[in-house]
Design an enzyme around this catalytic site. Structure first.
Site, PDB file in Angstrom:
ATOM      1  N   GLY A 240      50.625  85.585  75.137  1.00 33.40           N
ATOM      2  CA  GLY A 240      50.234  84.427  75.933  1.00 33.40           C
ATOM      3  C   GLY A 240      51.315  83.792  76.783  1.00 33.40           C
ATOM      4  N   PRO A 276      53.068  90.336  73.047  1.00 35.48           N
ATOM      5  CA  PRO A 276      53.228  89.965  74.450  1.00 35.48           C
ATOM      6  C   PRO A 276      52.656  91.030  75.381  1.00 35.48           C
ATOM      7  CG  PRO A 276      55.272  90.902  73.642  1.00 35.48           C
ATOM      8  CD  PRO A 276      54.331  90.847  72.462  1.00 35.48           C
ATOM      9  N   GLY A 277      52.059  90.615  76.462  1.00 28.20           N
ATOM     10  CA  GLY A 277      51.560  91.550  77.469  1.00 28.20           C
ATOM     11  C   GLY A 277      52.158  91.203  78.822  1.00 28.20           C
ATOM     12  N   ARG A 278      51.592  90.156  79.416  1.00 31.59           N
ATOM     13  CA  ARG A 278      51.964  89.746  80.766  1.00 31.59           C
ATOM     14  C   ARG A 278      53.479  89.558  80.951  1.00 31.59           C
ATOM     15  NH1 ARG A 278      48.331  87.224  84.004  1.00 31.59           N
ATOM     16  NH2 ARG A 278      47.071  86.661  82.191  1.00 31.59           N
ATOM     17  N   ARG A 314      42.385  90.247  89.957  1.00 30.58           N
ATOM     18  CA  ARG A 314      42.757  88.945  89.384  1.00 30.58           C
ATOM     19  C   ARG A 314      42.406  87.759  90.277  1.00 30.58           C
ATOM     20  NH1 ARG A 314      47.430  87.471  88.578  1.00 30.58           N
ATOM     21  NH2 ARG A 314      46.917  86.315  86.698  1.00 30.58           N
ATOM     22  N   TYR A 318      39.826  85.235  88.570  1.00 35.80           N
ATOM     23  CA  TYR A 318      40.205  83.898  88.140  1.00 35.80           C
ATOM     24  C   TYR A 318      41.185  83.197  89.064  1.00 35.80           C
ATOM     25  CZ  TYR A 318      42.275  87.351  84.818  1.00 35.80           C
ATOM     26  OH  TYR A 318      42.779  88.458  84.202  1.00 35.80           O
ATOM     27  N   CYS A 343      32.894  94.630 100.528  1.00 34.15           N
ATOM     28  CA  CYS A 343      31.836  93.767 101.057  1.00 34.15           C
ATOM     29  C   CYS A 343      31.435  92.700 100.053  1.00 34.15           C
ATOM     30  CB  CYS A 343      30.651  94.623 101.485  1.00 34.15           C
ATOM     31  SG  CYS A 343      31.143  95.734 102.805  1.00 34.15           S
ATOM     32  N   GLU A 344      32.355  91.773  99.828  1.00 39.82           N
ATOM     33  CA  GLU A 344      32.158  90.609  98.967  1.00 39.82           C
ATOM     34  C   GLU A 344      33.029  89.504  99.548  1.00 39.82           C
ATOM     35  OE1 GLU A 344      30.385  90.274  96.064  1.00 39.82           O
ATOM     36  OE2 GLU A 344      29.881  92.387  95.748  1.00 39.82           O
ATOM     37  N   TYR A 372      47.658  93.323  84.224  1.00 42.14           N
ATOM     38  CA  TYR A 372      46.245  93.088  84.548  1.00 42.14           C
ATOM     39  C   TYR A 372      45.956  93.439  86.014  1.00 42.14           C
ATOM     40  CZ  TYR A 372      46.806  90.696  80.127  1.00 42.14           C
ATOM     41  OH  TYR A 372      47.110  90.417  78.817  1.00 42.14           O
TER      42      TYR A 372
END
Ligand SMILES: *Cc1c(COP(=O)(O)O)cnc(C)c1O
Length: 419
Positions: A240, A276-278, A314, A318, A343-344, A372
């Protein structure tokens, strides 16, 4: 410790010009720096020097590329996995099964069996029934599965709602006040060795206070469980820690995190685990993309690039912020929107942002894309699956090939009744 910098006016990854990678591999392409991964991994470990016995398991979902996992395995990291696929990757990358933790709210029976077959170190249970099923499967094999209970401490992580996991209304963990009775019942089962508790309250935390609050609460639970006669040998404190995405972001340092953990856990007498990741990989990667067109807009010009939300989700998912810069900045700036071809209307990386002035054919990078990023890529709009390149010094290797739409189409099939 930025391994993506301008050398002779041109952005490099370590000593390799990004333009060279773009020319040889094409765009869009993720580019990672070996030294950056190593630097972040070592900084995290150094931060934990003040902490007692512990084990670090990289959260594979942040960047599951095999080469990245091998690099981190070489740094002594285990793996925190959330699916059978991630478990296969961790093992294939050479991470010892005993250093693997299996997290996640929806493990299938098949995945539980796969993990028992592999002999992983710990199952983090999310509900009582999962523990009962795991105990049955393991007992039938004459085994005892090592397990911890993941608790939800009802703490607001103060991060984006879509990456918050520790509030009572989130799907993760079980209510901490119910943990003692559930732990008690599970500990009585053959086939399971209840040895610890786990907590993970969310991602991209820019303050230590919510983490400290959660850990203090876990410490109280630890005392309660021991008072009830349980032997607790492991506490998993999750991941986190946030990273700097925007200029001015000041995430907690690994030292400050380690100092807080050491203080809160001083008397726990357990082996601590971290996931830990990020913080290990976000700033070890960039997404390199070519400007296709600069299209006039009602308010600002649209810089249309060849990367899109399917390559880097990402921002659409979010509202994430990625710093944007030209690979060969000329000095001039302009205010523009940056968007992909999908096309969004959510396929927009930046709106009304002052960036380096660019024209069609120029290369730009989206920074802080090592976590991510590629792992969330899809082939939406029948676009190819984005490739990944790992740089070390003055060499680079394509560690994930671009997968063309035709290869994906080859797995599809038109039924006989339509022929
Ligand atoms: C996603 C996740 C992590 C890693 O989170 P980061 O914010 O990337 O450090 C750790 N543990 C669990 C259980 C997770 O789901």
């Amino acid at each position: 410790m930025d391994h993506f910098s301008l050398i002779g006016g041109e952005m490099h990854a370590e000593n390799v010009p990004l333009a060279r990678i773009a020319a040889e591999v094409g765009t869009p392409v993720y580019v990672y720096s070996t030294e950056a991964f190593r630097g972040f991994a070592r900084a995290f470990r150094d931060g934990l020097k003040q902490v007692g016995r512990h084990h670090v398991a990289f959260a594979v979902k942040a960047n599951p590329n095999l080469a990245v996992l091998r690099l981190l395995a070489n740094e002594g990291f285990g793996a925190d996995v959330v699916s059978g696929g991630e478990l296969s990757r961790a093992i294939a990358a050479g991470i010892p099964a005993k250093d693997v933790v299996f997290s996640g709210v929806g493990k299938t029976r098949k995945e539980l069996v796969q993990a028992l077959d592999a002999g992983i170190g710990q199952f983090n249970l999310e509900l009582e029934e999962e523990g009962v099923v795991l105990a049955q499967i393991a007992a039938a094999r004459g085994e005892r599965a090592p397990a911890a209970l993941r608790v939800n401490p009802d703490v607001d992580a103060g991060t984006h709602e879509k990456i918050s996991t520790g509030k009572a209304e989130n799907k993760f963990g079980l209510p901490i006040d119910q943990a003692p009775e559930i732990f008690d019942r599970l500990a009585k089962l053959d086939g399971i060795e209840m040895r610890g508790v786990a907590v993970h309250i969310g991602s991209q935390l820019l303050g230590l206070e919510p983490l400290e609050k959660a850990f203090v609460r876990v410490g109280q639970l630890l005392a309660e469980l021991r008072a009830a006669g349980h032997t607790i040998t492991h506490v998993d404190l999750g991941g986190g820690l946030g990273v700097a995405y925007r200029p001015g972001d000041v995430p907690p340092t690994p030292e400050a995190f380690g100092e807080m953990v050491a203080r809160v856990t001083r008397d726990w007498d357990v082996e601590l685990m971290f996931e830990p990741g990020r913080v290990i990989c976000a700033n070890a990667g960039v997404l390199v993309t070519e400007v296709l067109w600069v299209k006039p807009g009602a308010v600002n010009p649209w810089v249309i690039v060849d990367a899109a939300m399917n390559d880097l989700a990402r921002v659409a998912l979010y509202d994430a912020y990625h710093d944007i810069g030209a690979v060969r900045p000329g000095g001039a700036k302009f205010v523009a929107n940056v968007a992909g071809p999908v096309c969004e209307s959510s396929d927009v990386f930046a709106k009304g942002r002052e960036i380096d002035q660019v024209v069609g054919g120029d290369l730009i990078v989206l920074r802080s894309a090592g976590a991510y990023g590629a792992t969330m890529a899809s082939t939406y709009n029948s676009r190819p699956l984005v490739p990944e390149v790992l740089v070390s010094g003055d060499r680079f290797d394509v560690v994930a090939q671009r997968i063309p739409a035709e290869v994906i189409m080859a797995e599809e099939h038109v039924p006989d009744w339509l022929k």
